[in-house]
Write a protein that holds these residues in place. Structure first.
Motif: not given
Length: 838
Positions: A86, A232, A82
């Protein structure tokens, strides 16, 4: 007045030489310490900064890394994937590390008990890991491969293709060296070792639950700020995890480095301060004697219109010029001291990072200020005393005679200070007691002139065999009590500290030895080299050995007994009594089975628990409570304390079943054969430490002796300055007594006897200072030991007679060596010219 002061300095430059040397050495120590710590800190910061080049944002679990894994959220491959996706992220890297014991070619642990680390190789898109710069071979690719940092490879002689042995949690493993790399890792820079595995092997070998990571480092793409990337990252953070920017991590690292270098600097500066304090006595002595020799000159200045203030100012200007010269020379020498310290630490295996020498403006200003201020402060009192002499009285005598009134005032003040210290010694607070010891030390320094007469009188019988030279040496030693006191005090301070530290160190070593002897019946204690937990397989393996008579794992958990925090240790109830020797105040180990426990006396007294009571014991790991019956209360010490209960009462409450230590009783006691059997059963494992009682004592004693030797080295500067003081006093005294020495030569005392007289005077003064120092050192050692005895039950004060005799012998040698130049100068005086001198 400035021209007069400058002329006096140039006229007496030879007599001021020892003063300059004393100040120069103290300033050199101070400036060398500051330059060294600034250079070390700067180099370390620069090295550490490079390790953050690939980190824009770091994701880490919250909480202490030493906590159970269940309390720290796993950083998984899913989270890593993940993070890579980003917006604004160029790459993401997973990092793991942990203790890894690497054996050298002789089977010994590399890098020390705390310095060997294992980590993972995490390849990026280009197949490289930015943390490691390979200089030979390639990165590890399987569980059979490892890579080593270049410093470790140089130290051990390992090369690409060699097979090495290592361990992370108990079992010994072997692997092939596939590569050698350079790294900016802080532990390696500090002298440790780094073993790198492939990513999956590292996570499995270092015990990462669910194959997780310790940290995930995300690098920002071009044009993305760390702040934007952090925002983020925070959107994907699991519960109880946190994100920090690379800049904040670097700042935190810099703060830690500054804190560590500041602590090192403070320790070194304390000893530099002691050297400078000792130097004050030399400076005060020198200026007192110079002023006394120029009494008529100063009186003439007063007669032609100079005020008291101007005379004092003249002496202070001389001190300023001397201090300035000494400070400049000391600063130059200090740069050499800094370079020497770096070379010395590198030779000792510290592996300090390379970097340019850092000479901060503040260091220059500090060196100059200290040199000048210390010299002027020491010279102020002699200058003030000279200015107070009436001109007519001063013109009637070449040398001003010390007034009896001054000594009476000094002795009265000293007695009051000592009395205050004694009163403080009877206070209950340990800090007040320690302060009282310091006050008494100051009082003794003030009283040194008074103490000099009885001591030197007591030394009379020892000087009697030397005949007339012995008698003259004794009389010369007490001729000026202030001067003798100042010279002896300089040596006294160094020996006071050395003796006190020696008494405490020797007493503490004996206390640890007594603790190990009295508490343990076991022949061997087995633990991980870095005191991390052992896998239970180690105990299972050793318990089956035919050489083992009894064994028990110590399975420790944390928790509360009746609401009070304590260690809760599970033991083999059947064997425990054969392995330890507990001093029970009530009860015994006989009832230690089922839901039973024995507790230490401190816990029992604090909670009002008695043998026969049932206490609730709550485990931190699972917050569950069990009720245990107390079958014994024992006297604890630093090696054995807390709550002991059968292992079955502890194991269900641990999230991960591990042992802290093993105790073994061998059928034939300790022997090379028995130890070899244990070593071989464990596969000659570098990660595991096997110690008998002597090893346990020596481990603590060795650390104490190493620290003591370091302190001896640091205090050597103060002793050297004190030696200069003896030389300075004797040299000035010989010059002052030219006329007297000429008369002695004229009536038949030959050169050899003159030399002997000066040498004996030097030895008497040195031994006076040493005797005071040893006496005060024993007193301070007793005070310090009294505080230690409150926490270390087996501590008793031990007087190291052998070492004290050595200290006194060194003082006598110092006296002989310090007298070489003054004695030679006295013997070479021309009798006729000396008689004509005033």
């Amino acid at each position: 007045m400035f021209r007069t002061a400058l002329r006096n300095v140039l006229a007496h430059k030879a007599r001021l030489l020892m003063t300059v040397l004393a100040v120069m050495l103290g300033v050199a120590f101070v400036s060398g310490t500051l330059v060294f710590t600034d250079t070390f800190g700067s180099a370390y910061k620069n090295k550490s900064a490079k390790s953050f080049d690939h980190v824009s944002v770091a994701i880490t679990p919250e909480g202490d890394a030493d906590d159970s894994d269940t309390k720290r959220p796993p950083l998984t491959d899913g989270l890593l994937a993940e993070a890579r996706k980003l917006p604004g992220a160029e790459s993401a890297l997973g990092s793991v590390s942990g203790f890894t014991a690497l054996a050298d070619k002789d089977g010994k642990l590399v890098g020390g008990e705390w310095g060997t680390t294992g980590a993972n190789f995490f390849p990026g898109k280009d197949g490289k890991d930015p943390r490691y710069d390979f200089t030979d071979g390639a990165a590890p690719k399987s569980a059979r491969d490892i890579a080593l940092d270049s410093r470790t490879a140089d130290r051990t002689g390992y090369k690409v293709g060699d097979t090495v042995r290592y361990s992370t949690d108990g079992p010994v493993r072997t692997a092939k060296v596939t590569g050698i790399f350079d790294t900016d890792d802080g532990s390696v820079v500090a002298g440790g070792s780094l073993v790198v595995f492939d990513n999956d092997t590292a996570r499995e070998a270092l015990g990462k639950k669910n194959m997780s990571y310790d940290e995930i480092d995300v690098k920002a793409a071009a044009g993305t700020s760390e702040g934007a990337l952090k925002a983020s990252v925070e959107k994907i953070l699991p519960k109880d995890a946190e994100a920090e920017t690379g800049a904040s991590l670097k700042d935190e690292q810099d703060r830690m480095i500054e804190q560590n270098t500041s602590s090192m600097s403070q320790v070194l500066l304390i000893f530099a301060g002691i050297a400078l304090f000792v130097g004050i006595f030399i400076i005060a002595n020198t200026f007192t004697m110079l002023v006394a020799q120029r009494t008529k000159e100063l009186a003439l200045m007063r007669a032609v219109g100079a005020s008291r203030r101007q005379v004092t100012r003249s002496v202070l200007i001389e001190a300023f010029l001397v201090g300035l010269v000494a400070a400049v020379a000391g600063f130059a020498l200090g740069i050499g001291v800094a370079v020497g310290l770096e070379a010395l630490m590198n030779a000792g295996g510290a592996s300090l990072p390379d970097g340019p020498l850092v000479i901060a403006p503040a260091t220059i200003a500090t060196a100059l200020l200290i040199g000048v201020v210390v010299t002027m402060l020491a010279a102020w009192l002699p200058g003030r005393r000279a200015a107070k002499i009436p001109p007519v009285a001063a013109m009637n005598s070449v040398h001003a005679t010390p007034t009896t009134r001054g000594l009476v005032v000094r002795n009265t003040i000293g007695s009051l200070i000592v009395a205050l210290g004694v009163v403080m010694m009877f206070m209950e607070d340990n800090y007040v007691k320690s302060g009282g010891a310091g006050v008494i030390l100051v009082g003794v320094i003030v009283l040194t002139p008074l103490l000099s007469r009885p001591f030197i009188a007591a030394a009379g019988p020892l000087l009697k065999p030397f005949g007339v030279t012995g008698k003259l040496a004794r009389l010369n030693s007490v001729r000026n009590p202030r001067r003798t006191a100042s010279t002896a005090s300089a040596l006294m301070i160094g020996l006071t500290l050395i003796t006190a530290m020696t008494v405490v160190a020797v007493s503490m070593g004996n206390a640890i030895n007594k603790m190990a002897t009295d508490s343990l019946k076991a022949d061997y204690a087995v633990s991980m080299a870095n005191f991390q937990p052992l896998t239970p397989k180690v105990h299972d393996t050793l318990a089956k050995l035919p050489e083992v008579e009894a064994s028990s794992a110590l399975r420790t958990a944390s928790g509360k007994a009746d609401g009070s925090y304590t260690d809760i240790t599970g033991v083999d109830a059947k064997s425990f009594g054969k392995l330890v020797d507990l001093d029970f105040t009530s009860g015994s180990l006989a009832g230690l089975h089922g839901r039973a426990t024995v507790i230490d006396k401190e816990l029992a007294d604090n909670q009002g628990i008695k043998t026969g009571d049932t206490v609730p014991v709550k485990f931190d790991q699972d917050d569950k409570t069990v009720r245990l019956k107390v079958v014994g209360v024992y006297q604890q010490n630093e090696m054995i304390n807390g709550l002991f209960t059968p292992t079955a009462n502890v194991t269900p409450h641990l999230s991960k079943v591990v042992d802290q230590q093993l105790l073994l009783k061998m059928k034939g006691g300790t022997s090379d054969k028995a130890e070899d059997a244990v070593v071989k059963a464990l596969g000659d494992n570098p990660a595991i430490k096997i110690q008998d009682k002597d090893d346990i004592s020596n481990e603590v004693g060795g650390a104490i002796n190493m620290l003591l030797n370091m302190l001896y080295g640091l205090l050597a500067m103060a002793i050297l300055v004190a030696v200069l003081g003896v030389i300075n006093t004797l040299a000035m005294s010989v010059f002052e007594r030219k006329h007297e020495i000429g008369m002695l030569r004229a009536i038949g005392l030959d050169r050899a006897k003159i030399k002997q007289m000066v040498r004996l005077e030097s030895v008497v003064i040195s031994l006076f200072g040493a005797a005071l120092g040893v006496g005060l050192g024993l007193f301070l050692g007793w005070i310090a030991g009294d505080s230690i005895a409150d926490t270390v039950q087996t501590y008793t004060m031990e007087v190291p007679v052998g070492r004290i005799v050595v200290f006194l012998a060194i003082a006598a040698v110092v006296g002989v060596l310090a007298a070489v130049w003054p004695a030679r100068s006295a013997a070479r005086l021309n009798p006729l010219q000396a008689i004509k001198s005033e």
